[in-house]
Each structure stands twice: as C-alpha cells, then as structure tokens.
Design a protein around this motif. Structure first.
Motif, PDB file in Angstrom:
ATOM      1  N   LEU A 203      45.210  43.743  35.995  1.00  0.00           N
ATOM      2  CA  LEU A 203      44.123  43.812  36.986  1.00  0.00           C
ATOM      3  C   LEU A 203      43.482  42.451  37.179  1.00  0.00           C
ATOM      4  O   LEU A 203      43.287  41.986  38.307  1.00  0.00           O
ATOM      5  CB  LEU A 203      43.043  44.798  36.524  1.00  0.00           C
ATOM      6  N   ARG A 204      43.161  41.813  36.052  1.00  0.00           N
ATOM      7  CA  ARG A 204      42.473  40.529  36.145  1.00  0.00           C
ATOM      8  C   ARG A 204      43.372  39.468  36.767  1.00  0.00           C
ATOM      9  O   ARG A 204      42.920  38.611  37.502  1.00  0.00           O
ATOM     10  CB  ARG A 204      41.988  40.085  34.757  1.00  0.00           C
ATOM     11  N   ALA A 205      44.664  39.563  36.473  1.00  0.00           N
ATOM     12  CA  ALA A 205      45.611  38.594  37.043  1.00  0.00           C
ATOM     13  C   ALA A 205      45.685  38.749  38.559  1.00  0.00           C
ATOM     14  O   ALA A 205      45.585  37.768  39.311  1.00  0.00           O
ATOM     15  CB  ALA A 205      46.998  38.790  36.415  1.00  0.00           C
ATOM     16  N   ILE A 206      45.829  40.002  39.022  1.00  0.00           N
ATOM     17  CA  ILE A 206      45.952  40.243  40.462  1.00  0.00           C
ATOM     18  C   ILE A 206      44.667  39.827  41.178  1.00  0.00           C
ATOM     19  O   ILE A 206      44.693  39.282  42.285  1.00  0.00           O
ATOM     20  CB  ILE A 206      46.275  41.729  40.729  1.00  0.00           C
ATOM     21  N   ASP A 207      43.526  40.045  40.507  1.00  0.00           N
ATOM     22  CA  ASP A 207      42.235  39.691  41.100  1.00  0.00           C
ATOM     23  C   ASP A 207      42.143  38.188  41.369  1.00  0.00           C
ATOM     24  O   ASP A 207      41.345  37.733  42.169  1.00  0.00           O
ATOM     25  CB  ASP A 207      41.114  40.137  40.161  1.00  0.00           C
ATOM     26  N   LYS A 208      42.976  37.426  40.648  1.00  0.00           N
ATOM     27  CA  LYS A 208      42.912  35.962  40.809  1.00  0.00           C
ATOM     28  C   LYS A 208      43.922  35.433  41.816  1.00  0.00           C
ATOM     29  O   LYS A 208      44.093  34.221  41.947  1.00  0.00           O
ATOM     30  CB  LYS A 208      43.121  35.287  39.447  1.00  0.00           C
ATOM     31  N   PHE A 209      44.574  36.339  42.535  1.00  0.00           N
ATOM     32  CA  PHE A 209      45.615  35.944  43.491  1.00  0.00           C
ATOM     33  C   PHE A 209      45.113  34.882  44.469  1.00  0.00           C
ATOM     34  O   PHE A 209      45.766  33.862  44.690  1.00  0.00           O
ATOM     35  CB  PHE A 209      46.094  37.181  44.259  1.00  0.00           C
ATOM     36  N   ASP A 210      43.932  35.115  45.024  1.00  0.00           N
ATOM     37  CA  ASP A 210      43.332  34.189  45.986  1.00  0.00           C
ATOM     38  C   ASP A 210      43.227  32.782  45.428  1.00  0.00           C
ATOM     39  O   ASP A 210      43.507  31.810  46.110  1.00  0.00           O
ATOM     40  CB  ASP A 210      41.908  34.664  46.318  1.00  0.00           C
ATOM     41  N   ARG A 211      42.792  32.709  44.165  1.00  0.00           N
ATOM     42  CA  ARG A 211      42.479  31.425  43.560  1.00  0.00           C
ATOM     43  C   ARG A 211      43.723  30.751  42.979  1.00  0.00           C
ATOM     44  O   ARG A 211      43.899  29.543  43.101  1.00  0.00           O
ATOM     45  CB  ARG A 211      41.434  31.642  42.448  1.00  0.00           C
ATOM     46  N   LEU A 212      44.606  31.534  42.346  1.00  0.00           N
ATOM     47  CA  LEU A 212      45.725  30.925  41.627  1.00  0.00           C
ATOM     48  C   LEU A 212      47.031  30.950  42.409  1.00  0.00           C
ATOM     49  O   LEU A 212      47.982  30.244  42.047  1.00  0.00           O
ATOM     50  CB  LEU A 212      45.943  31.666  40.293  1.00  0.00           C
ATOM     51  N   LEU A 331      40.004  21.714  52.458  1.00  0.00           N
ATOM     52  CA  LEU A 331      39.692  22.833  53.331  1.00  0.00           C
ATOM     53  C   LEU A 331      40.153  24.128  52.668  1.00  0.00           C
ATOM     54  O   LEU A 331      41.295  24.237  52.223  1.00  0.00           O
ATOM     55  CB  LEU A 331      40.440  22.634  54.661  1.00  0.00           C
ATOM     56  N   ARG A 332      39.249  25.104  52.573  1.00  0.00           N
ATOM     57  CA  ARG A 332      39.667  26.411  52.075  1.00  0.00           C
ATOM     58  C   ARG A 332      38.794  27.501  52.707  1.00  0.00           C
ATOM     59  O   ARG A 332      37.715  27.222  53.218  1.00  0.00           O
ATOM     60  CB  ARG A 332      39.581  26.479  50.544  1.00  0.00           C
ATOM     61  N   LYS A 333      39.284  28.752  52.658  1.00  0.00           N
ATOM     62  CA  LYS A 333      38.491  29.856  53.174  1.00  0.00           C
ATOM     63  C   LYS A 333      37.243  30.051  52.319  1.00  0.00           C
ATOM     64  O   LYS A 333      37.289  29.844  51.113  1.00  0.00           O
ATOM     65  CB  LYS A 333      39.323  31.146  53.140  1.00  0.00           C
ATOM     66  N   PHE A 334      36.149  30.441  52.968  1.00  0.00           N
ATOM     67  CA  PHE A 334      34.918  30.613  52.207  1.00  0.00           C
ATOM     68  C   PHE A 334      35.079  31.660  51.109  1.00  0.00           C
ATOM     69  O   PHE A 334      34.625  31.493  49.990  1.00  0.00           O
ATOM     70  CB  PHE A 334      33.751  30.984  53.117  1.00  0.00           C
ATOM     71  N   GLY A 335      35.733  32.771  51.438  1.00  0.00           N
ATOM     72  CA  GLY A 335      36.046  33.756  50.401  1.00  0.00           C
ATOM     73  C   GLY A 335      35.100  34.939  50.340  1.00  0.00           C
ATOM     74  O   GLY A 335      34.330  35.196  51.265  1.00  0.00           O
ATOM     75  N   SER A 336      35.167  35.647  49.218  1.00  0.00           N
ATOM     76  CA  SER A 336      34.496  36.938  49.058  1.00  0.00           C
ATOM     77  C   SER A 336      32.974  36.821  49.007  1.00  0.00           C
ATOM     78  O   SER A 336      32.422  35.954  48.341  1.00  0.00           O
ATOM     79  CB  SER A 336      35.017  37.585  47.767  1.00  0.00           C
ATOM     80  N   VAL A 337      32.287  37.713  49.733  1.00  0.00           N
ATOM     81  CA  VAL A 337      30.826  37.772  49.674  1.00  0.00           C
ATOM     82  C   VAL A 337      30.321  39.167  49.292  1.00  0.00           C
ATOM     83  O   VAL A 337      29.116  39.359  49.109  1.00  0.00           O
ATOM     84  CB  VAL A 337      30.161  37.365  51.010  1.00  0.00           C
ATOM     85  N   ALA A 338      31.216  40.121  49.201  1.00  0.00           N
ATOM     86  CA  ALA A 338      30.798  41.480  48.851  1.00  0.00           C
ATOM     87  C   ALA A 338      31.986  42.241  48.303  1.00  0.00           C
ATOM     88  O   ALA A 338      33.130  41.988  48.675  1.00  0.00           O
ATOM     89  CB  ALA A 338      30.252  42.216  50.079  1.00  0.00           C
ATOM     90  N   GLY A 339      31.701  43.176  47.401  1.00  0.00           N
ATOM     91  CA  GLY A 339      32.778  43.977  46.855  1.00  0.00           C
ATOM     92  C   GLY A 339      32.246  45.298  46.346  1.00  0.00           C
ATOM     93  O   GLY A 339      31.057  45.437  46.066  1.00  0.00           O
ATOM     94  N   GLY A 340      33.143  46.260  46.255  1.00  0.00           N
ATOM     95  CA  GLY A 340      32.711  47.550  45.742  1.00  0.00           C
ATOM     96  C   GLY A 340      33.886  48.474  45.572  1.00  0.00           C
ATOM     97  O   GLY A 340      35.045  48.055  45.635  1.00  0.00           O
ATOM     98  N   GLY A 341      33.564  49.733  45.367  1.00  0.00           N
ATOM     99  CA  GLY A 341      34.627  50.699  45.185  1.00  0.00           C
ATOM    100  C   GLY A 341      34.098  52.028  44.687  1.00  0.00           C
ATOM    101  O   GLY A 341      32.887  52.254  44.637  1.00  0.00           O
ATOM    102  N   ARG A 342      35.024  52.884  44.336  1.00  0.00           N
ATOM    103  CA  ARG A 342      34.705  54.218  43.830  1.00  0.00           C
ATOM    104  C   ARG A 342      34.773  54.205  42.312  1.00  0.00           C
ATOM    105  O   ARG A 342      35.704  53.645  41.729  1.00  0.00           O
ATOM    106  CB  ARG A 342      35.705  55.218  44.425  1.00  0.00           C
ATOM    107  N   TYR A 343      33.764  54.762  41.671  1.00  0.00           N
ATOM    108  CA  TYR A 343      33.707  54.754  40.208  1.00  0.00           C
ATOM    109  C   TYR A 343      33.313  56.143  39.730  1.00  0.00           C
ATOM    110  O   TYR A 343      32.173  56.434  39.438  1.00  0.00           O
ATOM    111  CB  TYR A 343      32.737  53.681  39.709  1.00  0.00           C
ATOM    112  N   ASP A 344      34.284  57.014  39.662  1.00  0.00           N
ATOM    113  CA  ASP A 344      33.985  58.423  39.406  1.00  0.00           C
ATOM    114  C   ASP A 344      33.595  58.730  37.962  1.00  0.00           C
ATOM    115  O   ASP A 344      33.129  59.829  37.673  1.00  0.00           O
ATOM    116  CB  ASP A 344      35.195  59.286  39.820  1.00  0.00           C
ATOM    117  N   ASP A 345      33.782  57.762  37.050  1.00  0.00           N
ATOM    118  CA  ASP A 345      33.511  58.059  35.638  1.00  0.00           C
ATOM    119  C   ASP A 345      32.228  57.450  35.097  1.00  0.00           C
ATOM    120  O   ASP A 345      31.871  57.660  33.940  1.00  0.00           O
ATOM    121  CB  ASP A 345      34.677  57.560  34.770  1.00  0.00           C
TER     122      ASP A 345
END
Lengths: 499, 499
Positions: A203-212, A331-345
């Motif tokens: 999960l953490r690796a995929i989350d870094k796709f943008d950066r790495l 030059l790079r994209k500004f990137g993420s400014v918001a995030g969320g999701g479903r957390y049923d537990d």
C-alpha cells in the motif's frame, strides 16, 4: 528580576516544524474555511468540533510509515493515560460517534475544521501543525455517500477558486487492490491478517507512485530501495511475477470509465472481494454521471490508494493538475490537496459493531499555497486610517477623533508609539499600508481644522506625477474638524477602498 | 482483525476535562469570534496566528497558583527540548514579537483567537481547553493604549449582545498595589525581589476577593485558609496592621473616579511607584472620558488585580453584572469574562530590552455561556431538505434532484441510511429539523410528479390544527418534477426559512 540575571535568555523561536501566520495569511485561511464550510453546509453536513487532545488508545495507530508505538503523534503521559494531539479529524469523529451514537441522527453527517498535528521530521514547506477541513457520513453503507463526497469535493475546489480543468478527483477502491493481492497470493481469504505486513508495504509503495515513479515503486515491492539521502527502505520481497501483476493494476486506467472498469474486472476475476470492489466503483461512476460530473472532474483511477491504514473500500483524492516550479526549479504538478475514503471498521474499534462510514479531508494549507502560487490570494491588506499625534498632551482630542471615525465604521487608530519624531509616524502608517493620515497640530487646532493626507495618492504621485496632476488632485487637504468623518469617507471612496 | 480479538476495546470518551461541540455550539462560537474580530479590526489591529505548540522555555512560568515546574501546562520532552501547549495567547505573542521585531510595524498591534490549554483539575463547567480572543499593542508605553483596550472591550461586549448596564470594565494598576505593599514593608525598593513569594500570595489572595469575600482574603493574607474540601492554603503571614492597610486598598473605591483617585493617593503617599500608578490610572480615566465612556461602562476599581504574574502596570477586567443561578441554585453575579493588562517585561525575557506592551483576552466560551443563559443564542438550527429514497435502484434520480436543489442554493441531501423503512427516513428528517421532505415513489415517477412535504407545518398541524386549517393549508403538495426547485423555494419562503 535580579535572580534571573545569570539565566540564559529563552530563544525567540517556535519549535522546529511550527510557524506563525501574519495578517493576510490568517484572514485568507479563514476566508477559505468559510467557503468550504458553505459548500459542506449546503450538502447537508452539520458542524462538529472536538478538542485537540485525545487518549492515545482512542486515536489508534493508523498513520502511514509508522513503526514504533506513538510515533507520528505528539503524546505525553498523564496519570494512567497516554494523551496525544489528534493527527487527523477522523479518529476523533469515530470516538465521538461511538460515544454519542444513541443521540445522533442516523446517518450522522458532520463537517469539522481545525489544526491537526504530526510528529514528523519537519522539512522545507513541511510543518507539524496544519489545517484540515473534513466532511464525513457515518452510518451509511451506500455508495451514494461516496459519490456525493466526490461531487462535493469537486464543487468545493471550484468554490475556493480552482478552475475546472485545473483539478481532478480520482476514485479507486481498496477492495480491488485486495482482489489483485489475493490473485498474486498476498491475501489468504481464510486468514485475512496473514500477510498484513507485506500488504502494508505494498500500500505504502503504491501510494508513492506519483513521487517515485514506476521504477521506485517496483524496488519497494521487491527487495527494497535506497533513497537520495542514502537511507534504505525494506521492500515487500515480492517476486517479479507478483510485481508485474501489481504494476499492471496501477496502469489499468482506460480512456473511458467503462474501459477502466473492464480492465479491472479482468484483473480481479475470481476474487470475490475484488469483484465487489469493481462493482462499487461502477456504482459511484454511474451516480456521479447522473449528476452531470464527467471524467474531466471525477475519474476512476486505479493508481490511487491513500496512505492511511483504516480505509476499507472506495478511496478518493483531489489533485491539482497545473504545473508549478518546485524548490529545485523543476516543473511538476502541484499534486494532492485532499483525500479520503470509506472506513467501515473505525467505529467498530469502540463499539464492536460495524458502522459504515466515508469521508474526505481537505488539506487547507496546501490548497492555500496553491492559490497563492496562482496569484489568487491578496498578499497584503489595507491598514487603518492613522491619526498622528502632534501634541502628546492632547491625546484626548485624538482619541475623540478616532471614536468618531470608528463610530462611522471606519477602521482607524491613534498612533501609539513615541510621537516625538513625526517621520516615524508616517513610516508607521506606510508600514501598515494605511490609506489616510490625519494631522492636527497646534495651528490646525486653533483654526478648528484638520489635515487629511491621502497616503495612497501620495505614494502614486511621488512615483510619477506631473505638476498638473499634483495640482488637480492634491494628496493633502484641509477640512473643518467638524467634517472629519465626511471628508475621510469621501477620500476612502475616491481611493476605491471598502475599508 | 483476528489478532486484536483479545485486546480490550478503547473507551469512547475524550480525556477528562475535554469535550465535544455539536452543531449550533460550533457555529455560535464562530459567529462570536467573527463579531469580536470585526471590532478588533475596526480598532486597527491586525490578525496573527501562532501554532498551539511552543517550547516550555519560551512560554515561561506565569500561570497563577502554580508551584512546581511545568505544572499548569501540557508538556512533553522532544530530544533536548521540552514542548508544551500554549496556556494563553500572550506568551506566544511575546515570543513571535521578539523573533520578528525588525520586520513588524512599531508599535505592533495584533489580534489572535484560538484554543488554549491548561493542565488543571477539571470540574463541572471547567474545561482544560477553551477559546480566547486577544488584542495587544506591543511597543507602546502610552496609557492611551490601555485606555483604548478598555473602550474596545466595552464596544466588543455590546457588539456580541451584552447590553450596557449588564457589564462593567474595571481598571486598576499593579503599581498602586506595589505602592501599598511598599508602605506596609512588603516591598523593598532597593531589592525588588526580596519579598516576591509573599507578594505572589498577596496578589493571588486579592484576586480571590470576588469568590472568597473579605474574610477569606484576610485569612489568606494572614496565617492561611482551609477551603470547603478541607485543603489548607498557606497564607502570606502578614500582621493584622499590614492586613488592615491592604484591605483598605481594596475598599478604596469612591463614588466618583476623582474620589477613588484621591483615596488611592492618600494610601500610597510617599511611595514613588505607588504615586506613578495613581497617575497612570488618572490618565486612563481622562482618556476614556474624552471618548464618552462613563463609569457605567469603565470604572476605576482597586479590588481588581488579575491572577497572571506578568502584569506590571494597569490591569483590566470585564465582568458581567447580571445575576444567574449557580450550580447550587444560589443567585450570584455571572462574573469575569475578560481580563488583561500591561506587561512591560514579557518581551524583555527574550531580547534583554524592555518593550512596553498591553493587551486583553476575552474568554470566548464563558461569554458564550452567558449569552446562552440569557437566551440570546439559538439552541438549534434548520436542517437540510431531505429527499427520501423510495426505490434504492433509482439513487441516480434522487441524486439528480439534490443537484438541482443545491444548484439553487438550497441546503439539501438524499437520505443515505438504509431506505427499507420509510418511517426511519421521516424520523431522520425530524431529528435533523428538516423543513421539507421530498417523495418520489414509482407512481409519482410514472406521473412525472413529486410530493413535497412541509415538515414544519406538519408538526404544527399535528399538534393543534382544526379540520379547516388542514384543508386551507395542506402540509403536503404535489408538483411536476420539472418544477421541484420552484415549489421548494416557495415552501421555504412560506415557512420564513432563509435556509
């Protein structure tokens, strides 16, 4: 203070990673929070505010990249409890919902805003206190709740000044990723926690796709990766075949939503959880389309996973797509400014009963930074009218003037520094960006008049005026003391000030 | 989550002394902060915000009733530093001013608002996080700065809804008290710190005059006092003669400001610092009178001292004078809602150079509580229009409706709970105080209409309507689907809602 003579003086600095905000930086944030609140309110959410401090056990441990206990939060011990500053607004919501669930509407839809704290290594532009503005629906398992958050996020970004086309709300689903992991043997449906460590690394690796980029992620999925500073991050230890399938997932984005969904269904075929995930994505896609939000605003994108550990289904992320120069001038994209999701537990931790929930968090400070880079936020504001002090024994006279001006709603103040040097008084007015200075010396007092100095015109004239202009619109006028308010109002109007 | 099965569940409670705020309690506070900000801004102050966290050494130790180090604050160790949550907004201002003094206007006039934290024993109605809203002028030794704070405090209280006559701003001066202490031998002008411990006890004792009355204060000035819970507080150990002089000071209030000033000048005659203090009080008195503020709003009152240790001259306090029932049902004055004073040494701690400063802090939560007791704050607000879900397969239809309503600025939402039981949906709308529910079942869909249910009228009618009334203004109407927005607007208007 004789006793303290030998004590070293305290350093006049905030702790590392903390900063101060002055003037327009504060009002711009308040302005943004108000605009976001308006949209959240319009969508039916209700305001909520918890304290900054929670018990460590109530907060739980869901921060990404955290290995040892209490890492990531500021915590301290009090009697038998460990207390900590909240690291987000979701964990306190889960605690408060569990506590008050019998009295709250069901579903409970709340929004919240305020600072959160992360005990991380500070860096340039990375602070350990920052503002979030969240909205969540607790008690709804409907994908309509997720779809609504995506449309609301889109509306909110446009409300604060991000133009359509300059942002994209991406949607994915953790269950799809779980399906893929099941397919490559990283999830055992009969023993869900078996590979939890490897799963976390993935999960953490995929989350870094943008950066790495692709190569960096591959290393993290495999044997590990050495970063620029020489630090080694342990990898998930997957085989080349497993890595290929996972990378294929991240590239499953099609040219239409239907195509993306088709790609995904092929990848997860046979995995129950994976198929459920694709179905949820399809529902969200249909619902946002029913409201007229096309893929130029809300996009199914398999590369989004979000770092937080508590998500159980759909995840969303808003990215600003315009380019900026980073600190190294690239030059790079500004990137993420918001995030969320479903957390049923998350609520279940407290109650033992599953309570479905979904929400979004906007990183207010990052969004402000983006608008500032685009020149969409004022960098200074207009100061008060300054009444200069020509005779310090007549402070009562000057105070009476300022009372009249304030009574008329005009922002104003008497100069309160040492009045000896008149130049300092004008320097002060200049520093405050004051539009007008008022002067009443002994001669004016005797004649029953005051002088009104137009500081904005004065500054303009000083730069470039011809003699004609000086004459046609003098930057200093005299008026009867009794007409002070009237003349100040007129001058502010002529300046185009709303004060 | 098999691994966690045997772990006890976390308690769904905030830490002791912390609480949550729901709905109108949050919006009422924001509303009040906005109103206070308006007045501070009108007076020429500029916004400032620091982080919640400071180094312990920067905060200093100025809390009243604090004996051991770090008591009173929430603090933790980080590497070589002790960090802590700010206990007020003044200490961070002193730090930030010292840090940025070369770039800030001089004088620097800032206002700030936000939570502060006190590590105190929580009690009923006493919380460990609360909001303050401060304004300070740093860099001015003029009594005009102090006078202005008193007039601004008066204006602010009236702005938020406290009527003239229901509050009083009291002013005193620590130097006058120093003069009295010098006269009774408790201050040695050649060795100012000699009796600092006794002086501290005297200050704290006098500060409790309101709560403990004359007898209680006398005990604290003498051998000590046993409180209701049996705890013993050590006294200052003064002689009966010393105590008499001090008590005389607290009763020096005359029927006019001139009389009070005369009483004080008699008491401090011969003490340089005491006489300077009376002179400062006289200046403040003259300046507020010049602005038209009489003793019904701003009053010189020798019994005010303020608990904080850093004040060096004038001190001010705003008290609400109307009576309320306390927790034991006894009638008592509401009491203090704001306090401040001059603290000329606070910046010096950092810079070594004396920087005069004066400011005020409003206890926002206490002020809110006062307005709430007076019935001046709404206890609930209007909920969103709720679109009920008659057919869960047609969520797209309902989402399209809500999009139209929101597009017209109407606060609304689709019911996101389990739609099976329609009664639950109406119960939800009722719980949210929704003004209107929208219904579109299969029949309506086929006929191209929707039903609009007036929940406010419905509730009224259900209570007391005659048959005639039911007929003349039915609480449920049908309209073409295409005219949904128009009819909802009309119904909201008829209800008198601004939504």
């Amino acid at each position: 203070m004789g006793k303290q003579k030998n004590k070293p003086r305290p350093k006049a600095l905030p702790p590392k990673g903390f900063r101060d905000y002055f003037s327009v930086d504060v009002s711009a944030r308040i302005d943004m929070l108000n605009k976001i609140s308006e949209v959240y309110h319009l969508y039916g959410f209700e305001q909520f505010e918890s304290s900054a401090v929670e018990t460590v056990e109530a907060l739980g441990k869901f921060l990404p990249d955290v290995d040892r206990p209490n890492e990531g939060v500021f915590a301290w011990k009090e009697e038998d409890d460990w207390l900590a500053l909240r690291y987000d607004l979701t964990a306190p919501l889960a605690r408060a919902y569990a506590q008050n669930r019998n009295d709250l509407p069901n579903p409970y839809r709340r929004f919240a805003m305020g600072p959160v704290w992360r005990n991380e290594k500070p860096g340039p532009g990375r602070f350990r206190q920052f503002y979030q503005c969240d909205a969540d629906t607790v008690g709804s398992s409907s994908m309509a709740a997720d779809a609504e958050i995506c449309t609301m996020l889109s509306d909110t970004l446009e409300r604060v000044g991000i133009e359509r086309g300059d942002y994209i709300v991406r949607v994915n689903n953790r269950k799809v990723l779980d399906g893929i992991m099941e397919k490559v043997g990283l999830i055992d449906p009969d023993n869900p926690t078996k590979f939890s460590e490897e799963k976390g690394i993935v999960l953490r690796a995929i989350d870094k796709f943008d950066r790495l980029g692709s190569e960096g992620v591959k290393q993290l999925l495999g044997s590990g990766r050495v970063d620029d500073s020489g630090d080694f991050t342990t990898g998930a230890g997957l085989t080349a075949g497993q890595i290929d399938v996972l990378m294929g997932f991240m590239k499953a984005l099609g040219s239409t939503s239907d195509q993306t969904l088709n790609n995904l269904i092929c990848l997860v075929k046979g995995s129950k959880i994976g198929e459920a995930g694709v179905q949820e994505l399809e529902q969200i896609s249909n619902l946002v389309v029913a409201q007229g939000y096309g893929t130029e605003r809300i996009l199914l994108d398999p590369s989004v996973v979000r770092g937080l550990g508590y998500y159980t289904g759909p995840v969303y992320e808003a990215e600003l797509t315009f380019e900026i120069n980073d600190e190294k001038g690239r030059l790079r994209k500004f990137g993420s400014v918001a995030g969320g999701g479903r957390y049923d537990d998350l609520v279940k931790r407290f109650t033992g009963q599953e309570v479905p929930a979904a929400g979004i968090s906007i990183g207010v400070d990052r969004l402000l930074a983006a608008l500032r880079m685009r020149g969409q936020i004022d960098t200074e504001n207009v100061g008060p009218v300054v009444i200069t002090v020509m005779d310090r024994d007549r402070m009562g006279d000057y105070q009476a003037m300022v009372s009249e001006l304030r009574g008329a709603g005009i922002r104003s103040e008497v100069y309160l520094g040492n009045p000896k040097n008149f130049g300092n008084q004008l320097k002060y007015a200049d520093n405050r960006k004051s539009p007008i200075a008022i002067i009443e010396g002994g001669d004016e007092k005797a004649a029953g008049v005051v002088q009104i100095k137009d500081l904005i015109l004065g500054a303009e004239l000083a730069k470039k005026a011809t003699l004609e202009e000086w004459k046609s619109r003098p930057s200093q006028t005299t008026c009867p003391r009794s007409e002070l308010v009237k003349h100040v109002c007129e001058m502010l109007l002529a300046q185009g000030q709303t004060n």
